[in-house]
Design an enzyme around this catalytic site. Sequence first.
Site, PDB file in Angstrom:
ATOM      1  N   HIS A  18       0.835  -1.400   0.035  1.00 32.13           N
ATOM      2  CA  HIS A  18       0.073  -0.007  -0.075  1.00 32.13           C
ATOM      3  C   HIS A  18       0.778   1.254   0.089  1.00 32.13           C
ATOM      4  CE1 HIS A  18       0.760   0.611   4.099  1.00 32.13           C
ATOM      5  NE2 HIS A  18       0.338  -0.723   4.606  1.00 32.13           N
ATOM      6  N   HIS A  21       4.042   1.845   2.335  1.00 31.53           N
ATOM      7  CA  HIS A  21       5.305   0.980   2.142  1.00 31.53           C
ATOM      8  C   HIS A  21       6.459   1.687   1.053  1.00 31.53           C
ATOM      9  CE1 HIS A  21       2.559  -2.829   3.035  1.00 31.53           C
ATOM     10  NE2 HIS A  21       3.549  -2.594   3.907  1.00 31.53           N
ATOM     11  N   CYS A 124       2.375  -9.882  20.574  1.00 33.40           N
ATOM     12  CA  CYS A 124       1.470  -9.004  19.593  1.00 33.40           C
ATOM     13  C   CYS A 124       1.861  -9.756  18.401  1.00 33.40           C
ATOM     14  CB  CYS A 124       1.294  -7.479  19.517  1.00 33.40           C
ATOM     15  SG  CYS A 124       0.376  -7.162  18.379  1.00 33.40           S
ATOM     16  N   CYS A 127       2.284  -7.040  15.731  1.00 33.63           N
ATOM     17  CA  CYS A 127       3.674  -6.287  15.719  1.00 33.63           C
ATOM     18  C   CYS A 127       4.724  -7.194  15.721  1.00 33.63           C
ATOM     19  CB  CYS A 127       3.922  -5.522  17.220  1.00 33.63           C
ATOM     20  SG  CYS A 127       2.682  -4.206  17.454  1.00 33.63           S
ATOM     21  N   CYS A 143      -3.423  -4.417  22.246  1.00 28.22           N
ATOM     22  CA  CYS A 143      -2.412  -3.648  21.336  1.00 28.22           C
ATOM     23  C   CYS A 143      -3.058  -2.447  20.723  1.00 28.22           C
ATOM     24  CB  CYS A 143      -1.765  -4.787  20.186  1.00 28.22           C
ATOM     25  SG  CYS A 143      -0.785  -3.679  19.217  1.00 28.22           S
ATOM     26  N   HIS A 146      -2.840  -2.731  16.791  1.00 28.96           N
ATOM     27  CA  HIS A 146      -3.749  -3.665  16.186  1.00 28.96           C
ATOM     28  C   HIS A 146      -4.974  -3.796  16.675  1.00 28.96           C
ATOM     29  CE1 HIS A 146       0.523  -4.545  14.814  1.00 28.96           C
ATOM     30  NE2 HIS A 146      -0.163  -4.439  13.740  1.00 28.96           N
ATOM     31  N   LYS A 293      -5.391   6.032  10.294  1.00 26.80           N
ATOM     32  CA  LYS A 293      -4.245   5.234   9.775  1.00 26.80           C
ATOM     33  C   LYS A 293      -4.948   4.384   8.784  1.00 26.80           C
ATOM     34  CE  LYS A 293      -2.057   1.091  11.780  1.00 26.80           C
ATOM     35  NZ  LYS A 293      -1.830   0.102  12.512  1.00 26.80           N
ATOM     36  N   LYS A 296      -7.849  -1.823   6.005  1.00 25.53           N
ATOM     37  CA  LYS A 296      -9.009  -2.314   4.973  1.00 25.53           C
ATOM     38  C   LYS A 296     -10.347  -2.285   5.843  1.00 25.53           C
ATOM     39  CE  LYS A 296      -5.851  -5.593   2.847  1.00 25.53           C
ATOM     40  NZ  LYS A 296      -5.139  -6.478   3.551  1.00 25.53           N
TER      41      LYS A 296
END
Length: 472
Positions: A18, A21, A124, A127, A143, A146, A293, A296
């Site tokens: 995405h 990156h 996690c 992570c 977390c 996440h 952030k 999806k």
Amino acid sequence: MAKVYINTAIPYVNGVPHIGHALDYCLADVCARYHRLMGDEVRVSAGTDEHGNKIQQKANELGVPVKQYVDENAAKFKDFISKLGVEYTDYVRTTDSDHERLAQEIWKKLSSHIYKATYDGWYCTGCERYVTKKEYDENHGICPDHNKPYEEFEEENYYFRISDFKDQIKAAIESKELLILPDYRAKEMLALLEESPDVSFSRPTSQLSWGVPIPGDDSQVMYVWMDALANYLTVLGYPEKEISDWWPATAEFVGKDILRFHSIIWPAMLMGLGLPLPKALVSHGMVLADGQKMSKSIGNVVDPLDVINRYGIDGFRYYFLRHIDTFSDSNFTWEKFENAYNNELANDLGNLVQRLSSMFSKHNIKFLKHNVKFSEQYIELMNNYEYSKAMDYVWEKIQNLNRKVDEEKPWMLAKAGEMEKLENCLNELGNGVVEVAYELLPFLPGSAEKILAVFGADVTPPSEPLFPKNRE
Ligand code: MSP
């Protein structure tokens, strides 16, 4: 001529690339192109991180064999890098047999700092990180990145004795032998180092089978971060090959979320191997979509290929290297992107090149090109990895050139038949554009080359706009 080795973080292949990156690659590519421009010899490493729970779980969920799953996704990342116009010299997949063998050799070399003990705590998977009691309590067991509960487990693992190196790491960060950028992150890392326990360095195969086996103990695989960090060395062939020509790396480009691994575990590994530390760890912020952030489930993930297909590589690189700040979190919105493309690339730069080159050609003016010298300010910004600021600096020059065109009105000089004045005026402006094009070579390589071709021996206007508007 110096030898410069640049590293990019290797992404997990538990999904497709995405826009977030892209940052490691684009920043590293600017660094590489800049050093080449300065006459240095450059190597750039890239690759994919293909082990660990996250990937194993995802493949299992999809009911696909893990190997097949990582092969398919790894290919997408490799393709993505080339679509960004990013050049690398060395590429590693952590599932390559060479990497696995060399990672095992590295493990053996670190063995005097490795011991066996029971891990009893939290993890996690998002992570791929062990979580301390303090963090567990602070985050109430969930977390924050996440939004998932930490997993608790008790198992026998191999541990890496970070405590053997803490003082040395602290001294290296404080003295800037290991330069952490931006500066305020160095302070954060020193605080984290202070409270870092020894790190569990393996997982039992009963819990995780998708990893590199521990030499001499098939019942355990390496902790994914040990295997992943080793990539910067294994891609050079270490420990089988001599790497002192290229190591230490000049700079490693990583996101702020993974700086902790590069500031604590990685220096400890290098110290255990008796190798010098990278000279700089450059940590960038996160790309946010509409202030959030990207995820999806929110449905705000921006596909980088969508941007590139519509606006070209340099349209993409321009936004990511200027409007996404090099160090802090920044927003991507289509509106902001389109404004920047139309107003800055197409109008400020594209029109300037078009207008000037047309006047040269129409009035048959000879272009007397000066030798280009990079300004001290540009060099300082580039040497300090202040890439978005360097872009601002170049854009200020572009705007000054546009202002000059408006003020000096060369078309009026032509109308009045003042050909000598016209020649001087166009030459000054033309040399300004050439200087800017050189400074843009690391950022917008394709467009900068085109501009330099326009202002070649004869000035020949581009046959098509450099940055066409109204893209579909
Ligand atoms: N596999 C590890 C890195 C190992 S390096 C030895 C990893 N992978 S990742 O896929 O999660 O992230 C890869 C890189 O992309 C990291 O530098 C990370 O910070 C960056 N980004 C991922 N999402 C991002 C944004 N939304 N914005 C900016 N960068 C982000 O961590």
